[in-house]
Design a protein around this motif. Structure first.
Motif, PDB file in Angstrom:
ATOM      1  N   GLN A  70       0.836  -1.210   0.000  1.00 28.47           N
ATOM      2  CA  GLN A  70       0.000   0.000   0.000  1.00 28.47           C
ATOM      3  C   GLN A  70       0.869   1.257   0.000  1.00 28.47           C
ATOM      4  N   VAL A  71       1.968   1.197   0.760  1.00 26.18           N
ATOM      5  CA  VAL A  71       2.915   2.330   0.744  1.00 26.18           C
ATOM      6  C   VAL A  71       3.430   2.525  -0.685  1.00 26.18           C
ATOM      7  N   GLY A  72       3.710   1.404  -1.362  1.00 27.80           N
ATOM      8  CA  GLY A  72       4.165   1.465  -2.759  1.00 27.80           C
ATOM      9  C   GLY A  72       3.162   2.180  -3.650  1.00 27.80           C
ATOM     10  N   ARG A  73       1.870   1.926  -3.430  1.00 31.36           N
ATOM     11  CA  ARG A  73       0.821   2.622  -4.210  1.00 31.36           C
ATOM     12  C   ARG A  73       0.792   4.111  -3.873  1.00 31.36           C
ATOM     13  N   ILE A  74       0.928   4.408  -2.591  1.00 30.39           N
ATOM     14  CA  ILE A  74       0.824   5.803  -2.130  1.00 30.39           C
ATOM     15  C   ILE A  74       1.952   6.652  -2.719  1.00 30.39           C
ATOM     16  N   VAL A  75       3.189   6.104  -2.715  1.00 31.32           N
ATOM     17  CA  VAL A  75       4.323   6.917  -3.189  1.00 31.32           C
ATOM     18  C   VAL A  75       4.278   7.147  -4.698  1.00 31.32           C
ATOM     19  N   GLU A  76       3.508   6.317  -5.422  1.00 36.51           N
ATOM     20  CA  GLU A  76       3.378   6.523  -6.873  1.00 36.51           C
ATOM     21  C   GLU A  76       2.349   7.606  -7.199  1.00 36.51           C
ATOM     22  N   ASP A  77       1.588   8.040  -6.193  1.00 30.71           N
ATOM     23  CA  ASP A  77       0.530   9.042  -6.397  1.00 30.71           C
ATOM     24  C   ASP A  77       1.047  10.401  -5.924  1.00 30.71           C
TER      25      ASP A  77
ATOM     26  N   LEU B 104      19.965   1.532  -1.733  1.00 29.81           N
ATOM     27  CA  LEU B 104      19.005   2.644  -1.730  1.00 29.81           C
ATOM     28  C   LEU B 104      19.711   3.961  -2.058  1.00 29.81           C
ATOM     29  N   ILE B 105      20.859   4.191  -1.426  1.00 27.78           N
ATOM     30  CA  ILE B 105      21.606   5.439  -1.623  1.00 27.78           C
ATOM     31  C   ILE B 105      22.041   5.580  -3.085  1.00 27.78           C
ATOM     32  N   VAL B 106      22.496   4.476  -3.676  1.00 25.65           N
ATOM     33  CA  VAL B 106      22.928   4.514  -5.085  1.00 25.65           C
ATOM     34  C   VAL B 106      21.729   4.798  -5.999  1.00 25.65           C
ATOM     35  N   GLU B 107      20.588   4.170  -5.691  1.00 25.90           N
ATOM     36  CA  GLU B 107      19.373   4.425  -6.493  1.00 25.90           C
ATOM     37  C   GLU B 107      18.977   5.894  -6.433  1.00 25.90           C
ATOM     38  N   ILE B 108      19.002   6.459  -5.221  1.00 24.38           N
ATOM     39  CA  ILE B 108      18.630   7.876  -5.057  1.00 24.38           C
ATOM     40  C   ILE B 108      19.644   8.764  -5.782  1.00 24.38           C
ATOM     41  N   SER B 109      20.934   8.447  -5.631  1.00 21.81           N
ATOM     42  CA  SER B 109      21.999   9.259  -6.246  1.00 21.81           C
ATOM     43  C   SER B 109      21.897   9.297  -7.761  1.00 21.81           C
ATOM     44  N   SER B 110      21.350   8.227  -8.338  1.00 19.23           N
ATOM     45  CA  SER B 110      21.304   8.131  -9.804  1.00 19.23           C
ATOM     46  C   SER B 110      20.273   9.072 -10.422  1.00 19.23           C
ATOM     47  N   VAL B 111      19.352   9.594  -9.606  1.00 23.38           N
ATOM     48  CA  VAL B 111      18.245  10.401 -10.154  1.00 23.38           C
ATOM     49  C   VAL B 111      18.741  11.728 -10.719  1.00 23.38           C
ATOM     50  N   SER B 112      19.573  12.447  -9.962  1.00 25.22           N
ATOM     51  CA  SER B 112      20.054  13.758 -10.423  1.00 25.22           C
ATOM     52  C   SER B 112      21.295  14.152  -9.633  1.00 25.22           C
TER      53      SER B 112
ATOM     54  N   ILE C 255      12.794  -0.270  -0.025  1.00 25.73           N
ATOM     55  CA  ILE C 255      13.833   0.458  -0.776  1.00 25.73           C
ATOM     56  C   ILE C 255      13.195   1.195  -1.953  1.00 25.73           C
ATOM     57  N   LYS C 256      12.302   0.488  -2.651  1.00 28.96           N
ATOM     58  CA  LYS C 256      11.631   1.080  -3.818  1.00 28.96           C
ATOM     59  C   LYS C 256      10.803   2.304  -3.405  1.00 28.96           C
ATOM     60  N   SER C 257      10.076   2.171  -2.289  1.00 31.20           N
ATOM     61  CA  SER C 257       9.221   3.273  -1.831  1.00 31.20           C
ATOM     62  C   SER C 257      10.051   4.481  -1.398  1.00 31.20           C
ATOM     63  N   LEU C 258      11.124   4.232  -0.641  1.00 34.99           N
ATOM     64  CA  LEU C 258      11.970   5.347  -0.182  1.00 34.99           C
ATOM     65  C   LEU C 258      12.660   6.023  -1.364  1.00 34.99           C
ATOM     66  N   SER C 259      13.052   5.212  -2.345  1.00 33.86           N
ATOM     67  CA  SER C 259      13.687   5.761  -3.544  1.00 33.86           C
ATOM     68  C   SER C 259      12.707   6.682  -4.280  1.00 33.86           C
ATOM     69  N   ARG C 260      11.438   6.251  -4.323  1.00 36.17           N
ATOM     70  CA  ARG C 260      10.400   7.058  -4.988  1.00 36.17           C
ATOM     71  C   ARG C 260      10.131   8.348  -4.203  1.00 36.17           C
ATOM     72  N   ILE C 261      10.099   8.235  -2.875  1.00 33.18           N
ATOM     73  CA  ILE C 261       9.874   9.415  -2.022  1.00 33.18           C
ATOM     74  C   ILE C 261      10.980  10.451  -2.255  1.00 33.18           C
TER      75      ILE C 261
END
Length: 489
Positions: free
Chosen positions: A91-98, A173-181, A131-137
């Protein structure tokens, strides 16, 4: 148990109701009763409730879930049952996509804390979703500030301290976040977590090195990531570790990953610059390819395939002249005699090395790919043809991909035409037993038909047969008419 029977009946009934109808009839009391059962001690009730809640929550808008069921989600994330934690994190996964609902999570530090603690969960599915949800946040400015600007950073550090495995999850998680920008990377760098990852990469533990290099390789996939690694001197450090590997009896653990790092770097950056600046990389790839160790040969072959996937990389390899030519002869032998998995990797590398897009086909480059092809074996076309007739679908398709790689080059078309029965083999549909083989053969036919020189070299008759094959599609089956004979048994 009457309650259990009712729950099972409810589950069946809900499957028949469309989500829109559920949404219209659902109110808070229904959900409160079900969440109440989750906090009970009866495990059967809990496991019966989970699929019902899953169905009901899917019918709600994500923003309604976070606004009305925040506490229930929080409790669900630290529930003793895995199934409830998976339900909550989904459910958290759904919320962070909205985009509207995600802002609600940011104003809920307790919920964010629970998501972070899920990274340390035993269940890998829960950790991955966290990890996916925090990366999206972290893809918004507010999200970055929430994660790195306050107490949540110390929550991340606390969860890292649980075990080596969990620490690597946080690095992931840190590498995923770092890759965004570049800005995301700045936040991660200022947190000190990237320098800790790099510290482990250059530390003494060889197994840790092997794990960390994969994450650093991911970081190097973006221009801002590469720039950061170069500025921090990380690329030089990796080069020095490869240099020092000669005297390290345990270098086999981490060397493959370090060599792959440079292979990936060369392709996204400039093969020529990387190979000139870090000559140890090329030297090590050749050494590994010339060795007797199948693991090292496999990594070297993969790396050569990556390096030679563009023209600049091919030219770098061509500069080594006879050394590369003799290496190709060894790769050809491996493609014929090695265990299946290594044979397949050799075939894929050969395809990558020999492929030359039509707009880049100069006389020099065509001469080069032809000389590489002839270096593979005394009769290379027959070698790949014999592999393509073996009853192993992977190898069969691998050999077809080699033919497809050279199909648009005039010298290869002449070889194919001069090889007895080769063109008949190409248009023979009966030799392709499965879908993957039919698709691979179709790609070969397509590459031949789309070549500007094919009609002239193959002649009209063969060209028209190939074109008919292409138009009929990969799965065409010729209709066979049968005549019934009266009195036949």
């Amino acid at each position: 148990d009457a309650a259990l029977d009712e729950l099972r009946a409810l589950r069946v009934a809900l499957q028949a109701v469309p989500p829109a109808a559920l949404r219209a009839r659902l109110d808070d009391r229904h959900l409160a009763a079900l969440f109440g059962l989750l906090s009970g001690s009866d495990r059967e009730h809990v496991s019966a409730c989970v699929p019902i809640l899953e169905r009901l929550l899917q019918a709600l808008e994500p923003r309604d879930v976070i606004r009305n069921l925040r506490e229930e989600l929080q409790e669900g994330l630290c529930h003793r049952e895995d199934s409830v934690r998976i339900l909550s994190i989904a459910q958290v996964g759904r919320i962070v996509e909205d985009s509207e609902a995600v802002t609600e999570i940011l104003s809920s530090p307790e919920l964010l804390q629970q998501i972070i603690s899920c990274i340390g969960g035993e269940k890998i599915a829960v950790a991955k979703e966290a990890i996916k949800s925090l990366s999206r946040i972290a893809q918004t400015q507010h999200g970055l500030e929430a994660l790195f600007g306050g107490s949540l950073l110390s929550d991340l550090r606390n969860v890292m301290a649980m075990s080596d495995v969990v620490r690597y999850r946080v690095y992931e998680l840190i590498v995923e976040i770092s890759s965004v920008s570049a800005e995301s990377l700045n936040y991660c760098a200022n947190s000190g977590l990237i320098s800790e990852l790099i510290g482990e990469l250059t530390g003494e533990d060889v197994l840790v090195r092997a794990t960390c290099i994969e994450m650093v390789t991911s970081l190097a996939h973006t221009p801002h990531g590469r720039q950061y690694l170069a500025q921090q001197g990380v690329i030089d450090k990796i080069s020095n570790i490869i240099l020092g590997a000669e005297s390290d009896p345990f270098s086999d653990f981490y060397l493959p990953g370090f060599v792959k790092f440079f292979g990936n770097l060369a392709v996204v950056d400039s093969p020529q610059q990387i190979c000139e600046r870090y000559p140890v990389f090329m030297e090590k790839v050749f050494e590994m390819a010339e060795s007797q160790d199948p693991t090292m040969i496999g990594v070297a072959v993969d790396t050569l395939g990556i390096l030679g996937s563009n023209v600049e990389g091919k030219q770098v390899l061509q500069k080594t002249r006879s050394r590369f030519q003799s290496l190709l002869s060894k790769v050809g032998q491996q493609a014929k005699h090695a265990p299946s998995e290594l044979r397949l990797r050799c075939l894929d590398a050969i395809s990558s090395l020999l492929y030359l897009p039509s707009e880049q086909q100069t006389e020099d480059l065509l001469r080069m790919t032809e000389s590489w092809f002839t270096s593979l074996s005394s009769q290379p076309l027959e070698l790949f043809r014999s592999i393509s007739t073996q009853p192993f679908p992977d190898l069969h398709c691998g050999a077809l991909r080699v033919f497809t790689a050279i199909a648009n080059q005039p010298w290869a078309q002449k070889l194919m035409l001069d090889s007895p029965g080769f063109v008949e083999y190409v248009v023979d549909r009966s030799v392709e037993p499965d879908k993957a083989s039919k698709d691979a053969k179709y790609e070969l036919v397509k590459a031949l038909v789309n070549s500007k020189t094919i009609a002239e070299i193959f002649g009209n008759q063969y060209y028209l047969r190939l074109r008919a094959y292409l138009q009929e599609g990969p799965y065409y089956v010729k209709a066979v008419s049968t005549t019934a004979v009266e009195g036949a048994e």
